[in-house]
Design a protein around this motif. Structure first.
Motif, PDB file in Angstrom:
ATOM      1  N   LEU A   1       5.727   1.113  16.324  1.00  0.00           N
ATOM      2  CA  LEU A   1       6.898   1.435  15.513  1.00  0.00           C
ATOM      3  C   LEU A   1       8.140   0.702  16.027  1.00  0.00           C
ATOM      4  CD1 LEU A   1       6.417   5.182  14.693  1.00  0.00           C
ATOM      5  CD2 LEU A   1       6.521   3.273  13.125  1.00  0.00           C
TER       6      LEU A   1
ATOM      7  N   ASN B   1      11.439  -3.586   6.519  1.00  0.00           N
ATOM      8  CA  ASN B   1      10.509  -3.439   7.628  1.00  0.00           C
ATOM      9  C   ASN B   1       9.083  -3.424   7.103  1.00  0.00           C
ATOM     10  OD1 ASN B   1      12.587  -3.233   9.445  1.00  0.00           O
ATOM     11  ND2 ASN B   1      12.661  -1.003   9.310  1.00  0.00           N
TER      12      ASN B   1
ATOM     13  N   PHE C   1      -0.671  -1.113  10.614  1.00  0.00           N
ATOM     14  CA  PHE C   1      -0.956   0.251  10.180  1.00  0.00           C
ATOM     15  C   PHE C   1      -2.435   0.382   9.837  1.00  0.00           C
ATOM     16  CE2 PHE C   1      -1.373   3.524   6.991  1.00  0.00           C
ATOM     17  CZ  PHE C   1      -0.563   4.537   7.436  1.00  0.00           C
TER      18      PHE C   1
ATOM     19  N   TYR D   1       7.890  -2.557  14.659  1.00  0.00           N
ATOM     20  CA  TYR D   1       8.044  -2.466  13.210  1.00  0.00           C
ATOM     21  C   TYR D   1       9.517  -2.464  12.797  1.00  0.00           C
ATOM     22  CZ  TYR D   1       8.395   0.314   8.893  1.00  0.00           C
ATOM     23  OH  TYR D   1       8.736   0.812   7.658  1.00  0.00           O
ATOM     24  N   PHE D   2      10.338  -1.766  13.566  1.00  0.00           N
ATOM     25  CA  PHE D   2      11.740  -1.667  13.180  1.00  0.00           C
ATOM     26  C   PHE D   2      12.490  -2.973  13.392  1.00  0.00           C
ATOM     27  CE2 PHE D   2      11.027   2.938  13.445  1.00  0.00           C
ATOM     28  CZ  PHE D   2      11.480   3.245  12.185  1.00  0.00           C
TER      29      PHE D   2
ATOM     30  N   TRP E   1       0.867  -1.185   0.000  1.00  0.00           N
ATOM     31  CA  TRP E   1       0.000   0.000   0.000  1.00  0.00           C
ATOM     32  C   TRP E   1       0.903   1.234   0.000  1.00  0.00           C
ATOM     33  CZ3 TRP E   1      -3.369   1.521   4.849  1.00  0.00           C
ATOM     34  CH2 TRP E   1      -4.081   2.690   4.553  1.00  0.00           C
ATOM     35  N   ILE E   2       1.709   1.376   1.036  1.00  0.00           N
ATOM     36  CA  ILE E   2       2.738   2.410   1.005  1.00  0.00           C
ATOM     37  C   ILE E   2       4.054   1.655   1.100  1.00  0.00           C
ATOM     38  CG2 ILE E   2       3.583   4.527   2.067  1.00  0.00           C
ATOM     39  CD1 ILE E   2       0.852   4.821   3.351  1.00  0.00           C
ATOM     40  N   ALA E   3       4.549   1.268  -0.056  1.00  0.00           N
ATOM     41  CA  ALA E   3       5.641   0.300  -0.084  1.00  0.00           C
ATOM     42  C   ALA E   3       6.874   0.809   0.646  1.00  0.00           C
ATOM     43  CB  ALA E   3       5.988  -0.043  -1.529  1.00  0.00           C
ATOM     44  N   SER E   4       7.180   2.096   0.503  1.00  0.00           N
ATOM     45  CA  SER E   4       8.420   2.579   1.092  1.00  0.00           C
ATOM     46  C   SER E   4       8.368   2.584   2.615  1.00  0.00           C
ATOM     47  CB  SER E   4       8.756   3.968   0.563  1.00  0.00           C
ATOM     48  OG  SER E   4       7.605   4.776   0.559  1.00  0.00           O
ATOM     49  N   LEU E   5       7.174   2.478   3.184  1.00  0.00           N
ATOM     50  CA  LEU E   5       7.084   2.378   4.638  1.00  0.00           C
ATOM     51  C   LEU E   5       6.731   0.967   5.080  1.00  0.00           C
ATOM     52  CD1 LEU E   5       5.153   5.652   5.542  1.00  0.00           C
ATOM     53  CD2 LEU E   5       7.588   5.259   5.530  1.00  0.00           C
TER      54      LEU E   5
END
Lengths: 501, 553
Positions: free
Chosen positions: B189, B203, B141, B192-193, B75-79
Motif C-alpha cells: 500500500l 493510484n 492486488f 501504491y500511494f 477491476w475495482i476502478a475506485s481502488l
C-alpha cells in the motif's frame, strides 16, 4: 416544540417500522395458535423488507453530498437529517434485521419461545438505530440510543428461564444504564463548553474558538465531556476496556439475538460515533484521535488473544467481534487524523462486510442448534464437512472472510482499513492490525479444524429449514460478491463517506 | 490463443467444481479425471514454451515486457485495482514447472491417499489455480489475492492427509506465511500511494506503473522490510525456515512435491519480480543482511541435513540449503547470478520434487522413513536405487545433470559480483563449502540406505520383489529426462530468460554504480550498460555448456 418539515416522507422507513412494531405488540396480545405467531414472524420480515425498499428509494433520490433536514426545532436547529450516510447505514441495520429474523425462526422453534414481542423488540431496536444514524443533535441521538438499548436489553434476557441468559442481560443492562448516564453527563459538559447540543452548532463554535485562540483555547470541560461521552459509545460498540459485558451477554442470549447484537447495535454505535466525532467534533480531533487509537490497539490485541482461549463458539465470536470493532475503529482514527473521507468509507464498508460474514458465522451455530444444545461448542462442528459439505463450505467462506483472506468481503474491508491507515500515516495501527489478524486466523482455523479434520463420534441430526438456509446462502453470496467484485460496493459506500465534508 | 494465461489459471478451479459433482465413492473416476486433467493442463502450457519467441517478439512490438499479456482491465476502478496477467521468461519457466509437477503430484497420490480422495483432488486443483495465478499476475492486488488463496488448500493437504503431527504443522505453515504476507500488504500500500505521481494522479496496483515509481531511499528501506518478511518466510530463509521441516515431514508426498517444487519458488520469485526491480536502493542496503542469512541458510541447512535421522526431514532441510543458494545467486546482482538463481529454482523443483517422490515410494512399502531401518536396499530394489542415484547426483550438482548448471552459474555470478558489495570476495567460498556439504549429506544418505547388508528383516519382506511399479516408472522417467536435458543442453532454458533478467539488472545498475562511485571504484570497463542491451548475458552461457558435455561419454 420541534416540527416536521415537508421532507417528512423521507422518514417513511422509520414510520413503517413503528407501525409494524406496534402492530406486533397488539397482535401478540390476541390469543391465537401457532399460525398467528408464524404470521407475525412473516409480517416482521415483510415490514423490514418494505422499510428496506423505502430506504433504497430515498437513497436514490438523494444527490451526492446532499443533506436534507427532516426534524427542525423552533429555533431552526436541525434534529434529524437524511443523507446518504444515514441511509446507507440504515440499509446495513435493516439487512442485519432481515437476516436475523430469517435465522430466528428455527431458534425460536427449537427453544419453544416464539412470541410476538420478540419481533416487536427487534423492530423497535432497528427504529432506534435508524434515529442514531440520522440524528443531528446530541439529544436526538440519545433518544435513538435508548430506544435501541432498551429493546436489546429485553432481547438479551429473552430466554428468561435460563440462568446465564438473565445473568448476561443483567450485566449488560446495569453497565448499559451507567453508560447512558455517562453519555448525558458528557453531552451536558459539551453543551456547557459550546453552548449547543446541535452538531453543526458545536462544530461552528469549536471552529471559531480554534480560529481565535488556537487549539489551546479548548477548555477542560470540552475535553472531559468528549472523553466521557466517548466512553458511552465505546461501550455500545463493545471496545476494550468497556467490553466486559460482551461475552456473557452474547453467550447467554438466544443465538439469533447474539448475531443481531454483534452486528446491528455495533454498527449503530459506530454510526453515532461517526456523526458526533466527524460531524461535530472534527475541529478538536487532536483530543480524541489518540484516545481512539489506543482503544483500537487494545481491542484488536485483547479481543484476538482472549478469543483464542475460549471453549465456546459464541464466546469466541464475541471476543472476535471486539477485535473487529477495533479494526473498524482504525477508520475513524484515520479520518480524525487527516480529515478526509477515506476513514469513514473504510468504517462503513467494514460494517457492511462484517454484517454478512458475522451473521453467516452465527447462522451456522443456529444451524447446529437442536433440542437441548445450542450448537455452540467446538465439538458440535466436528466432521461437518462429511455430513453437510455445503454448510461446511459456507462456514469456511465466513471464517476466511472474518480472518481477512481474499477473495472475500472481509479482505476487502481490511484492505480499505489498511488503505485509510496508510493514507493517514498510521503505520503503527496498520502493523497492529496485520499482526492481530494473524492471531485471529488461529482461532478461526480452530473451528475449520473441527469441521474438516475431526470426526464426529455421534453426529447429531440437525435441520436447517428454508428461512435459515436462504439467509445463509444470502450471506455467503454477498461475502463472495463483495470479495470478488468490490467495485459497486466501494462506490456505493463512498457516497456515505461524504458526510465528512 | 487469446487469454491463454487466464484459461490456464482458472481451468483447474473449473475442474475442481466438476469434481465436486462426482459421487464420493467413485474414487477411481476422480483419480483418472484429475490426473488426466492435469495432463491436459500441462499440454496447454506447452504453447507458452514453443511459441515463446514469437510471443516475445509480439510483446516487443507492442512495447511491453510481457508475453501473452491480458489487460490491464479495470477491476475495482475506485481502488486502482486492475486485472492484468502476463509472463516474462522467468515466470513462463515457473508456470511450466508448476504444471509439470502438477501431473506428477496428482499421479503419485493414487495409492498413498486412501481416505477422502475426492476432497484431496479438489484441494489439489484449487492449489494449482492459486500457484499459477501468483506467477501470472501483473497487478499487485491480484498477486496478493492468489498468494493468500493458495494457503488454504495447502493447509488442508497437510492437515487432512499428513503424518502424525499434521495439525500442528498445518497451522504453523498457515500462520507463518500469513503473518509475512499481511505485513507485506502494508508495504504494497505504501508503494501504491506513490503511483499516482506517475499515473496522472490515479493510484494503481498495476505493476507496469509501479515500476515507474522512484521511491526515496529511506522509505524504500521500510517497504523492502515488509516485502522481505512476506517473501523470506516463503522461501524460507534462515531464521524463518522453521515451518518448513514440519510442513514437509507431515505433508503427503504430493503435498511435499508441490511445496518444495513450487511454493518455495514463490518467495524467490517475489524477490525477483517485486523487491529487486521496485526497490533497487533498498536492495543494496539490505544486501549484507540478506546475504548473511542466505549463507547461513546454505551452511546451516546442509549441516542440519547431515544429522537427520528421517529421510524426508533430510530432504526438507536440504531445501533450506538449496534455497539459500538461490537467494545468494539472486543477490549477487549479476546476470549470471540471477540466471543461475532461476535455474536453481527449477532444478530444485525437479531434484527435490524427485527426492520426495522417491522417499514416498519406499515409504508406501515400509511405512517408515527412519534411515537406520534401511540399508542394503540396492540389492532388493536395483531399479529404484538407480533412480535414486540419478536424482541424488542431480541434487548435488554433478556435471551433466541439471543441478550443475544452476550452481555453476551462481558461482560465476558470485565471482562477478560488484566489488562495492559486501561478500563480493568471499561469497564464492561459502557457496563452494555449501556444495561440498551438500554432496556429503546426500551421498551419505545414499550409502546408508542402499549399500551394505540388509539388516532389517522387514525390509526384505516388504521390498524384495517390489521394485518400481509401472506407475512409479511413469512419474519418475519424465523427471530424469528433464534432469539430463537441462544438464546437457541448458541453452534453450537460459535463453528464454535473457530479456527478463536483463530488465532486472538494468533496474539495479544505477544503484550499484552509485555504490561503486561512493567507494571510489570505477565500473568494470567490459560492461557498458545501457537501458536495453545487457552484454553479460552471453558471457554466462558458454561456461555452463562446456563442462556439461563431459560426463556424457
Amino acid at each position: 416544540m420541534p416540527v416536521l418539515n415537508h421532507f417528512w416522507h423521507l422518514m417513511s422507513p422509520e414510520w413503517v417500522l413503528v407501525i409494524f412494531g406496534t402492530l406486533f405488540l397488539v397482535l401478540s396480545a390476541v390469543p391465537g395458535g401457532k399460525n398467528l405467531r408464524v404470521g407475525i414472524g412473516v409480517l416482521a420480515v415483510a415490514g423490514m423488507a418494505v422499510a428496506l425498499a423505502l430506504v433504497f428509494q430515498t437513497l436514490t433520490a438523494l444527490g451526492p453530498g446532499m443533506k436534507v433536514p427532516v426534524l427542525i426545532g423552533l429555533n431552526g436547529d436541525v434534529g434529524l437529517v437524511v443523507d446518504p450516510f444515514s441511509q446507507i447505514l440504515k440499509v446495513i441495520f435493516l439487512v442485519g434485521g432481515v437476516i436475523t429474523l430469517l435465522m430466528s425462526f428455527k431458534s425460536l422453534e427449537v427453544e419453544k419461545a416464539w412470541t410476538g414481542e420478540y419481533f416487536t423488540f427487534i423492530t423497535f431496536a432497528i427504529f432506534g438505530m435508524m434515529v442514531m444514524a440520522s440524528g443531528n443533535d446530541l439529544l436526538t441521538l440519545w433518544v435513538g440510543l435508548e430506544t435501541m438499548a432498551l429493546s436489546v436489553y429485553v432481547l438479551a434476557a429473552y430466554l428468561r428461564r435460563k440462568e446465564h441468559s438473565v445473568e448476561g442481560a443483567t450485566k449488560y443492562f446495569l453497565l448499559g444504564a451507567f453508560s447512558s448516564g455517562f453519555y448525558l453527563y458528557g453531552a451536558s459538559l459539551i453543551y456547557g463548553a459550546t453552548g449547543s447540543v446541535h452538531l453543526d452548532a458545536i462544530r461552528a463554535s469549536l471552529l471559531q474558538s480554534v480560529e481565535q485562540g488556537g487549539v489551546k483555547s479548548i477548555g477542560f470541560p470540552m475535553g472531559a465531556g468528549l472523553v466521557i461521552m466517548a466512553v458511552a459509545l465505546l461501550f455500545k460498540a463493545a471496545l476494550v476496556p468497556f467490553h466486559w459485558w460482551t461475552p456473557d451477554a452474547y453467550e447467554g442470549a438466544i443465538t439469533p439475538v447474539t448475531a443481531f447484537m454483534s452486528v446491528a447495535p455495533k454498527a449503530a454505535a459506530f454510526a453515532m460515533a461517526m456523526r458526533i466525532f466527524v460531524v461535530g467534533l472534527l475541529p478538536v480531533s487532536h483530543l480524541w484521535v489518540g484516545l481512539l487509537a489506543i482503544v483500537a490497539i487494545l481491542s484488536m490485541a485483547w479481543g484476538n488473544i482472549a478469543a483464542m482461549l475460549q471453549d465456546n463458539v459464541k464466546r469466541m465470536l464475541a471476543y472476535s467481534s471486539i477485535a473487529h470493532a477495533g479494526y473498524a475503529l482504525i477508520g475513524l482514527v484515520a479520518t480524525g487524523a487527516t480529515g478526509t473521507d477515506q476513514g469513514v468509507r473504510a468504517v462503513v464498508f467494514y460494517l457492511l462486510a462484517y454484517a454478512f460474514m458475522n451473521l453467516g458465522a452465527f447462522g451456522l451455530v443456529i444451524y447446529l442448534q437442536r433440542d437441548g444444545s445450542a450448537g455452540d461448542s467446538f465439538e458440535d462442528f466436528d466432521g461437518l464437512v462429511r455430513r453437510r459439505p455445503w454448510m461446511a463450505a459456507l462456514m469456511i467462506v465466513f471464517l476466511l472472510s472474518l480472518g481477512g483472506i481474499p477473495p472475500t468481503a472481509g479482505f476487502m474491508g481490511k484492505l480499505l482499513i489498511f488503505y485509510a491507515a496508510v493514507t493517514a500515516k498510521l503505520y503503527l495501527l496498520a502493523v497492529v492490525l496485520a499482526v492481530t489478524s494473524v492471531i485471529g486466523m488461529y482461532y478461526y482455523f480452530r473451528l475449520i479444524l473441527h469441521m474438516f479434520l475431526k470426526e464426529a463420534e455421534t453426529p447429531a441430526e440437525v435441520q436447517a429449514g428454508r428461512p435459515l438456509a436462504f439467509a445463509l446462502s444470502l450471506c455467503g453470496l454477498f461475502v463472495l460478491a463483495i470479495g470478488l467484485y468490490g467495485q459497486p460496493f466501494v462506490d456505493w459506500v463512498s457516497r456515505a463517506a461524504l458526510v465528512v465534508r | 490463443m487469446p487469454y491463454l494465461l487466464s484459461i490456464l489459471t482458472y481451468l483447474p478451479l473449473l475442474a475442481a467444481v466438476v469434481v465436486v459433482f462426482f459421487p464420493k465413492d467413485q474414487t477411481k473416476a476422480i483419480k483418472y479425471f484429475t490426473t488426466g486433467f492435469f495432463f491436459v493442463e500441462f499440454l496447454l502450457t506447452l504453447p507458452l514454451w514453443f511459441g515463446w519467441d514469437s510471443a516475445q517478439a509480439a510483446a516487443g512490438a507492442a512495447h511491453s515486457m510481457w508475453a501473452f499479456e491480458e489487460g490491464p482491465t479495470p477491476w475495482i476502478a475506485s481502488l486502482g485495482v486492475t486485472y492484468h496477467m502476463g509472463i516474462d521468461g522467468v515466470s513462463m519457466l515457473l508456470v511450466l514447472l508448476t504444471n509439470f509437477l502438477g501431473v506428477l503430484a496428482a499421479w503419485s497420490g493414487w495409492e498413498y491417499i486412501k481416505t477422502r480422495e475426492k476432497e484431496y483432488y479438489i484441494w489439489l486443483l484449487i492449489l494449482q489455480t492459486g500457484m499459477l495465478g501468483v506467477f501470472c499476475s501483473l497487478d499487485f492486488f491480484l498477486f496478493y489475492v492468489f498468494w493468500e488463496v493458495m494457503l488454504v488448500p495447502m493447509y488442508f493437504l497437510i492437515g487432512i492427509w499428513g503424518g502424525p503431527n499434521k495439525l500442528y504443522a498445518a497451522i504453523k505453515f498457515f500462520l507463518y506465511t500469513l503473518a509475512g504476507s499481511v505485513l507485506m500488504l502494508v508495504g504494497i500500500l505504501v508503494l501504491y500511494f506513490r503511483t499516482g505521481a506517475v499515473n496522472n494522479g490515479v493510484n494503481t496496483f498495476n505493476l507496469d506503473v509501479m515500476y515507474k515509481v522512484a521511491l526515496e531511499s529511506g522509505l524504500q528501506w521500510w517497504v523492502f522490510g515488509a516485502f522481505f518478511l512476506g517473501f523470506a518466510i516463503k522461501v524460507p530463509m534462515f531464521p524463518f525456515h522453521t515451518w518448513l521441516p514440519d510442513a514437509h515431514v507431515e505433508a503427503p508426498t504430493a503435498g511435499s512435491v508441490i511445496l518444495a517444487g513450487v511454493l518455495l519458488k514463490m518467495g524467490t520469485y517475489g524477490f525477483y519480480r517485486f523487491a529487486l526491480p521496485l526497490l533497487p536502493d533498498a536492495t543494496l542496503r539490505w544486501l549484507p543482511f540478506l546475504m548473511t542469512l542466505a549463507i547461513i541458510g546454505v551452511i546451516y541447512g546442509a549441516m542440519v541435513s547431515l544429522v537427520q535421522k528421517d529421510m524426508k526431514k533430510l530432504v526438507a532441510y536440504s531445501s533450506v540449503s538449496h534455497l539459500g543458494f538461490c537467494m545468494a545467486g539472486m543477490f549477487a546482482l549479476t546476470t549470471a547470478g540471477i540466471k543461475g538463481s532461476v535455474m536453481q529454482m527449477i532444478n530444485h523443483g525437479i531434484s527435490t520434487g524427485g527426492l520426495f517422490l522417491l522417499v514416498g515410494i519406499v515409504y508406501e512399502r515400509m511405512h517408515t522413513r527412519e534411515i537406520k531401518l534401511y540399508g542394503g536396499l540396492a540389492k532388493l530394489m536395483p531399479v529404484y536405487a538407480t533412480f535414486f542415484m540419478i536424482i541424488t547426483l542431480s541434487s548435488i550438482g554433478l556435471p551433466g545433470l541439471n543441478g550443475f548448471v544452476g550452481e555453476i552459474l551462481i558461482l560465476l555470478g558470485a565471482y562477478h559480483m560488484s566489488a562495492a558489495l559486501l561478500f563480493s570476495k568471499s561469497l564464492i567460498f561459502f557457496l563452494a563449502g555449501g556444495m561440498l556439504l551438500g554432496a556429503a549429506y546426500m551421498l551419505w544418505l545414499y550409502q546408508r540406505v542402499f549399500f551394505g547388508e540388509v539388516t532389517n528383516p522387514h525390509l526384505e519382506e516388504h521390498c524384495k520383489g517390489h521394485d518400481m511399479k509401472a506407475r512409479e516408472w511413469g512419474y519418475m522417467i519424465p523427471l530424469v529426462l528433464v534432469a539430463f536435458w537441462i544438464g546437457l543442453y541448458p541453452k534453450p532454458v537460459l535463453d528464454k530468460m535473457d530479456k527478463s533478467v536483463a530488465f532486472v539488472i538494468s533496474r539495479m545498475q544505477p544503484a550499484i554504480q552509485k555504490a561503486e562511485a561512493a567507494k571510489g571504484l570505477t565500473p568494470p570497463p567490459v560492461t557498458p550498460i545501457t537501458e536495453t542491451v545487457i552484454p553479460p548475458a552471453e558471457a554466462a552461457v558458454p561456461p555452463a555448456e562446456a563442462p556439461a558435455q563431459a560426463p556424457a561419454h
